[in-house]
Design an enzyme around this catalytic site. Structure first.
Site, PDB file in Angstrom:
ATOM      1  N   HIS A 164       0.828  -1.207   0.000  1.00 33.75           N
ATOM      2  CA  HIS A 164       0.000   0.000   0.000  1.00 33.75           C
ATOM      3  C   HIS A 164       0.866   1.262   0.000  1.00 33.75           C
ATOM      4  CE1 HIS A 164       0.136   1.185   4.349  1.00 33.75           C
ATOM      5  NE2 HIS A 164       0.235  -0.111   4.598  1.00 33.75           N
TER       6      HIS A 164
ATOM      7  N   GLU B 155      -5.371   1.501   2.250  1.00 32.82           N
ATOM      8  CA  GLU B 155      -5.207   0.347   3.140  1.00 32.82           C
ATOM      9  C   GLU B 155      -5.374   0.742   4.591  1.00 32.82           C
ATOM     10  OE1 GLU B 155      -3.444  -2.545   5.812  1.00 32.82           O
ATOM     11  OE2 GLU B 155      -2.752  -0.489   5.514  1.00 32.82           O
TER      12      GLU B 155
ATOM     13  N   ASP C 299       3.832  -5.930   3.445  1.00 26.60           N
ATOM     14  CA  ASP C 299       3.528  -4.871   4.411  1.00 26.60           C
ATOM     15  C   ASP C 299       4.417  -5.063   5.638  1.00 26.60           C
ATOM     16  OD1 ASP C 299       2.237  -2.724   5.697  1.00 26.60           O
ATOM     17  OD2 ASP C 299       0.249  -3.375   5.059  1.00 26.60           O
TER      18      ASP C 299
ATOM     19  N   HIS D 164       3.389   3.517  13.002  1.00 27.82           N
ATOM     20  CA  HIS D 164       2.574   4.736  12.881  1.00 27.82           C
ATOM     21  C   HIS D 164       3.146   5.926  13.666  1.00 27.82           C
ATOM     22  CE1 HIS D 164      -1.265   2.499  11.336  1.00 27.82           C
ATOM     23  NE2 HIS D 164      -0.159   2.192  10.665  1.00 27.82           N
TER      24      HIS D 164
HETATM   25 ZN   LIG Z   1       0.854  -0.955   6.411  1.00 28.90          ZN
END
Ligand SMILES: [Zn+2]
Length: 336
Positions: free
Chosen positions: A65, A200, A223, A309
């Site tokens: 993604h 995603e 990923d 993140h």
């Molecule tokens: Zn990811």
């Protein structure tokens, strides 16, 4: 691959606003594939045609993604502050007091609105672009515009790095580099679809619709995955430096067991360092692809990562190289 990663990290692409990063990836990918297109949702789809006769040929779809977690402006107030909401799940502690960048290249600073105690709360933040008032701020961005924490890649010890948005530009870099290697060697027997998917981080609709268009025999996400060697992490076996993580399960999928075992064997036959991934929380495009139409056999190759993140997403480049080598081995596997 490091330079490629840095190049594609520099282009913002919050979920649903992937047009800039899509154009960049299409430009880089074009010399390595037979066809490339951008579909209705904005997925970039590159195709490498295999040499096997039509009745023996399989279709393998890989999906990395290209969207990233970020923010959207909800309101510009009279003092010129931009109020914002999160798109996907950015870590607010990490994003606080950092430089952010809008799609038009303008910059600002993200400030939590409830003091340091509230720095972890999603949605409690503004962007200060230095504007004197609302009119000046609205020349930078309007409600509905998106922005993200500015890109960075920081070298750590040895082959390790940290930065943003490594999730999942590292997967995009792996897939582009695998296509480059395939283009320089013998053409594979099977058809290979290289998908750089949208959305995603918010719903997985990009991976789902890409798979629906081609109905591949196998859908493999590329990923990142969380690890167990982090302060306070869940009891999981995955570690930085232990090689490509081959997903067995996460909280949204049981991967196709025959495909998983084939991936273990390919890694062993090609001397590629690998580890088993049993992820306690999270999902990828593998889940999206698995549930298309009558179902697609799905799996995932993961880059082990700490601090997902945040702006300190840490990984080992040797793991990324192992993931790339396994991707190439799967593309060259005529027996799958
Ligand atoms: Zn990811």
């Amino acid at each position: 691959m490091l330079e490629l990663l840095k190049t594609i990290c520099e282009v913002p692409g919050v979920s649903g606003r992937e047009h800039n990063i899509a154009a960049k990836i299409k430009e880089i990918l074009t010399p390595y594939v037979d066809e490339v297109r951008i579909d209705n949702l904005g997925n970039v789809i590159g195709v490498i045609r295999g040499t096997a006769p039509a009745d023996k040929k399989k279709k393998l779809m890989f999906s990395a993604h290209m969207d990233e977690v970020g923010f959207m402006v909800t309101k510009v107030d009279d003092n010129g502050y931009m109020h914002a909401v999160n798109i996907g799940g950015p870590n607010m502690i990490s994003a606080s007091y950092r430089e952010v960048v809008f799609d038009n290249g303008c910059r600002g600073m993200l400030v939590p609105t409830c003091g340091n105690d509230g720095a972890g709360q999603v949605g409690k933040c503004v962007v200060d672009v230095g504007a004197k008032n609302k009119e000046e701020a609205e020349k930078v961005a309007m409600p509905g515009d998106t922005f993200t924490v500015a890109a960075c890649i920081i070298p750590l010890c040895g082959t390790r790095y940290a930065g943003h948005p490594v999730d999942d530009r590292i997967g995009c870099a792996i897939l582009i580099d695998a296509a480059r290697i395939l283009s320089e060697g013998e053409r594979p027997a099977n058809d290979i679809f290289c998908v750089f998917s949208v959305q995603e981080e918010i719903n997985g609709n990009g991976g789902l619709t890409a798979a629906y268009q081609e109905m591949p025999d196998y859908g493999i996400a590329i990923d990142v995955c969380g690890v167990g060697d982090m302060v306070g992490s869940d009891p999981m076996v995955m570690k930085l430096g232990d090689g490509a993580a081959i997903k067995v399960k996460d909280s949204t999928i049981m991967c196709d067991w025959d495909l998983v075992k084939r991936m273990f064997k390919l890694a062993e036959d090609n001397n590629i360092k690998y580890q088993r991934e049993i992820l306690l929380a999270g999902g990828t495009d593998a889940t999206s692809m698995q549930k298309v139409a009558m179902g697609i056999k799905a799996g995932c190759i993961s880059i082990p990562m700490r601090y997902l993140h945040t702006s300190a997403e840490a990984f080992d480049m040797e793991d990324a190289v192992a993931c790339r080598d396994l991707t190439v081995a799967m593309c060259r596997d005529a027996e799958i």
